[in-house]
Motif scaffolding. Structure first.
Motif, PDB file in Angstrom:
ATOM      1  N   VAL A 101      65.956  25.189  21.256  1.00 12.68           N
ATOM      2  CA  VAL A 101      67.267  25.845  21.212  1.00 12.68           C
ATOM      3  C   VAL A 101      67.543  26.367  22.616  1.00 12.68           C
ATOM      4  O   VAL A 101      66.922  27.333  23.074  1.00 12.68           O
ATOM      5  N   LEU A 102      68.461  25.696  23.282  1.00  7.43           N
ATOM      6  CA  LEU A 102      68.700  25.939  24.703  1.00  7.43           C
ATOM      7  C   LEU A 102      70.003  26.710  24.890  1.00  7.43           C
ATOM      8  O   LEU A 102      71.060  26.276  24.433  1.00  7.43           O
ATOM      9  N   ASP A 103      69.927  27.864  25.555  1.00  8.16           N
ATOM     10  CA  ASP A 103      71.129  28.602  25.954  1.00  8.16           C
ATOM     11  C   ASP A 103      71.458  28.192  27.380  1.00  8.16           C
ATOM     12  O   ASP A 103      70.662  28.409  28.306  1.00  8.16           O
ATOM     13  N   ALA A 104      72.634  27.584  27.557  1.00 10.63           N
ATOM     14  CA  ALA A 104      72.984  26.987  28.842  1.00 10.63           C
ATOM     15  C   ALA A 104      74.415  27.346  29.230  1.00 10.63           C
ATOM     16  O   ALA A 104      75.242  27.694  28.391  1.00 10.63           O
TER      17      ALA A 104
ATOM     18  N   TYR B  51      64.600  29.019  23.394  1.00 10.69           N
ATOM     19  CA  TYR B  51      63.295  29.079  22.726  1.00 10.69           C
ATOM     20  C   TYR B  51      62.992  27.783  21.972  1.00 10.69           C
ATOM     21  O   TYR B  51      63.869  26.958  21.722  1.00 10.69           O
ATOM     22  N   PHE B  52      61.717  27.638  21.619  1.00 11.14           N
ATOM     23  CA  PHE B  52      61.254  26.597  20.710  1.00 11.14           C
ATOM     24  C   PHE B  52      60.978  27.241  19.355  1.00 11.14           C
ATOM     25  O   PHE B  52      60.513  28.387  19.295  1.00 11.14           O
TER      26      PHE B  52
ATOM     27  N   THR C   6      59.138  30.687  20.211  1.00  5.65           N
ATOM     28  CA  THR C   6      58.370  30.713  21.450  1.00  5.65           C
ATOM     29  C   THR C   6      59.362  30.678  22.605  1.00  5.65           C
ATOM     30  O   THR C   6      60.076  29.683  22.781  1.00  5.65           O
ATOM     31  N   PRO C   7      59.475  31.749  23.378  1.00  9.28           N
ATOM     32  CA  PRO C   7      60.436  31.756  24.501  1.00  9.28           C
ATOM     33  C   PRO C   7      60.210  30.568  25.418  1.00  9.28           C
ATOM     34  O   PRO C   7      59.077  30.164  25.684  1.00  9.28           O
ATOM     35  N   ILE C   8      61.280  30.007  25.901  1.00  9.70           N
ATOM     36  CA  ILE C   8      61.210  28.755  26.653  1.00  9.70           C
ATOM     37  C   ILE C   8      60.325  28.872  27.884  1.00  9.70           C
ATOM     38  O   ILE C   8      59.533  27.960  28.188  1.00  9.70           O
ATOM     39  N   PHE C   9      60.388  29.987  28.589  1.00 11.41           N
ATOM     40  CA  PHE C   9      59.618  30.110  29.817  1.00 11.41           C
ATOM     41  C   PHE C   9      58.173  30.541  29.560  1.00 11.41           C
ATOM     42  O   PHE C   9      57.384  30.671  30.496  1.00 11.41           O
TER      43      PHE C   9
ATOM     44  N   TYR D 258      71.056  19.046  40.794  1.00 15.80           N
ATOM     45  CA  TYR D 258      70.597  18.377  39.577  1.00 15.80           C
ATOM     46  C   TYR D 258      69.123  18.690  39.444  1.00 15.80           C
ATOM     47  O   TYR D 258      68.499  19.190  40.396  1.00 15.80           O
ATOM     48  N   GLY D 259      68.544  18.447  38.301  1.00 17.55           N
ATOM     49  CA  GLY D 259      67.137  18.783  38.171  1.00 17.55           C
ATOM     50  C   GLY D 259      66.525  18.394  36.848  1.00 17.55           C
ATOM     51  O   GLY D 259      67.224  18.059  35.891  1.00 17.55           O
ATOM     52  N   ASP D 260      65.212  18.433  36.839  1.00 12.31           N
ATOM     53  CA  ASP D 260      64.425  18.140  35.644  1.00 12.31           C
ATOM     54  C   ASP D 260      63.509  19.317  35.354  1.00 12.31           C
ATOM     55  O   ASP D 260      62.969  19.945  36.268  1.00 12.31           O
ATOM     56  N   VAL D 261      63.314  19.579  34.080  1.00 11.39           N
ATOM     57  CA  VAL D 261      62.312  20.541  33.654  1.00 11.39           C
ATOM     58  C   VAL D 261      61.523  19.887  32.526  1.00 11.39           C
ATOM     59  O   VAL D 261      62.105  19.313  31.592  1.00 11.39           O
ATOM     60  N   ILE D 262      60.202  19.914  32.639  1.00 16.60           N
ATOM     61  CA  ILE D 262      59.323  19.234  31.695  1.00 16.60           C
ATOM     62  C   ILE D 262      58.494  20.276  30.946  1.00 16.60           C
ATOM     63  O   ILE D 262      57.915  21.179  31.560  1.00 16.60           O
ATOM     64  N   PHE D 263      58.454  20.157  29.623  1.00 21.16           N
ATOM     65  CA  PHE D 263      57.698  21.071  28.784  1.00 21.16           C
ATOM     66  C   PHE D 263      56.617  20.314  28.025  1.00 21.16           C
ATOM     67  O   PHE D 263      56.878  19.243  27.466  1.00 21.16           O
ATOM     68  N   THR D 264      55.424  20.877  27.993  1.00 19.61           N
ATOM     69  CA  THR D 264      54.356  20.356  27.147  1.00 19.61           C
ATOM     70  C   THR D 264      54.418  21.113  25.827  1.00 19.61           C
ATOM     71  O   THR D 264      54.140  22.320  25.786  1.00 19.61           O
ATOM     72  N   VAL D 265      54.801  20.425  24.763  1.00 17.01           N
ATOM     73  CA  VAL D 265      55.014  21.088  23.475  1.00 17.01           C
ATOM     74  C   VAL D 265      53.961  20.716  22.433  1.00 17.01           C
ATOM     75  O   VAL D 265      53.857  21.371  21.394  1.00 17.01           O
ATOM     76  N   ASP D 266      53.182  19.646  22.682  1.00 22.39           N
ATOM     77  CA  ASP D 266      52.047  19.277  21.831  1.00 22.39           C
ATOM     78  C   ASP D 266      52.401  19.188  20.350  1.00 22.39           C
ATOM     79  O   ASP D 266      51.617  19.579  19.492  1.00 22.39           O
ATOM     80  N   ARG D 267      53.593  18.711  20.065  1.00 26.97           N
ATOM     81  CA  ARG D 267      54.029  18.514  18.678  1.00 26.97           C
ATOM     82  C   ARG D 267      53.993  19.797  17.852  1.00 26.97           C
ATOM     83  O   ARG D 267      53.868  19.766  16.629  1.00 26.97           O
ATOM     84  N   LYS D 268      54.115  20.932  18.514  1.00 19.14           N
ATOM     85  CA  LYS D 268      54.042  22.214  17.811  1.00 19.14           C
ATOM     86  C   LYS D 268      55.387  22.667  17.251  1.00 19.14           C
ATOM     87  O   LYS D 268      55.438  23.589  16.437  1.00 19.14           O
ATOM     88  N   TYR D 269      56.468  22.057  17.710  1.00 16.87           N
ATOM     89  CA  TYR D 269      57.790  22.574  17.371  1.00 16.87           C
ATOM     90  C   TYR D 269      58.702  21.473  16.826  1.00 16.87           C
ATOM     91  O   TYR D 269      58.479  20.285  17.060  1.00 16.87           O
ATOM     92  N   LYS D 270      59.727  21.918  16.121  1.00 16.57           N
ATOM     93  CA  LYS D 270      60.745  20.992  15.622  1.00 16.57           C
ATOM     94  C   LYS D 270      62.009  21.029  16.481  1.00 16.57           C
ATOM     95  O   LYS D 270      62.702  20.018  16.592  1.00 16.57           O
ATOM     96  N   ARG D 271      62.297  22.195  17.064  1.00 20.82           N
ATOM     97  CA  ARG D 271      63.555  22.329  17.789  1.00 20.82           C
ATOM     98  C   ARG D 271      63.345  22.981  19.154  1.00 20.82           C
ATOM     99  O   ARG D 271      62.463  23.814  19.335  1.00 20.82           O
TER     100      ARG D 271
END
Length: 254
Positions: free
Chosen positions: A162-165, A240-241, A108-111, A147-160
């Motif tokens: 994977v962040l490209d930074a 992605y997740f 699932t693409p991160i955005f 600096y910054g924060d990004v919050i994702f609602t994942v609803d326990r759907k994923y295990k990982r």
């Protein structure tokens, strides 16, 4: 693999899911050539309590579903249960296989995930001048210059996650990407760092892997360790997740 109410035993969710497959409301699964008839009963006297609240399983159209009693055991509809517990479920008709917890390798693409960002210091951009990172052109990036924060609602759907930074010029300091659990169940632990990965200005686009299994809502906090206000950090749209590395799953099954 049973859910036997008469013995009042407590079963783990994984066992419950496996037992529930027989009563799955997946529709076309009933066309399988290995099906055999049984004498079973819809048990409408059984009620369910999910996390302290009364719960009624329903099919995709909203129709209430009853448990099935067969051979002294009670079976539940797997799709309704997995959705109530926010565990992804997929059915492969060709292989007659039910995936509980998601398919390995599906991303699932991160955005594309439900997301909240700090609009002051973290900005999504598709500007080609800003989406070119380390000589690679991306479609979209999240840029965090201070600096910054990004919050994702994942609803326990994923295990990982994977962040490209990356850290781009004129960034001079290592930048830390830290994971927090900020779900409703986090309580006082919401301020506890679960994982931290660092990216330096000398790195190419770096892949960071976070364990998000069992979490409903997560926060990625991006900041330099020495609190330097100008970090020029980037998160790319190739992040992605997923539910694990299929290659690792194949290796472990040997």
């Amino acid at each position: 693999m049973k859910l036997n109410f008469t013995k009042k035993r407590t079963f783990k969710i994984g066992v419950l899911f496996a037992a529930a497959i027989i009563a799955s409301s997946l529709g076309s699964a009933y066309a399988a050539v290995k099906l055999e008839p049984i004498n079973a009963f819809l048990n409408r006297s059984v009620s369910f309590v999910l996390k302290g609240a009364l719960w009624q399983p329903k099919d995709p159209s909203g129709k209430s579903l009853a448990a099935i009693s067969y051979n002294g055991s009670t079976y539940l509809p797997v799709r309704a249960l997995s959705e109530a517990l926010k565990v992804p479920i997929d059915y492969d008709a060709a292989d007659q296989k039910i995936y509980i917890g998601g398919k390995l390798g599906e991303k699932t693409p991160i955005f594309a995930a439900p997301m909240e960002i700090d609009n002051i210091y973290a900005i999504l951009t598709k500007d080609p001048k800003e989406t070119k990172v380390k000589d690679k052109q991306f479609q979209q990036v999240l840029k965090i210059d201070q600096y910054g924060d990004v919050i994702f609602t994942v609803d326990r759907k994923y295990k990982r996650l994977v962040l490209d930074a990356a850290v781009i010029s004129p960034g001079e300091y290592d930048v830390e990407y830290s994971l927090y659990n900020v779900g409703d169940d986090a309580g006082s632990t919401a301020s506890t760092v679960l994982e931290t990965h660092a990216v330096s200005p000398e790195d190419d686009v770096k892949q960071l892997i976070f364990n998000v299994e069992g979490l409903e809502k997560i926060k990625i906090h991006v900041q330099s360790h020495n609190l330097n206000p100008y970090i020029y950090a980037r998160i790319m749209d190739t992040s992605y997740f997923d539910n694990g590395d299929p290659a690792a799953g194949a290796a472990s099954s040997k």
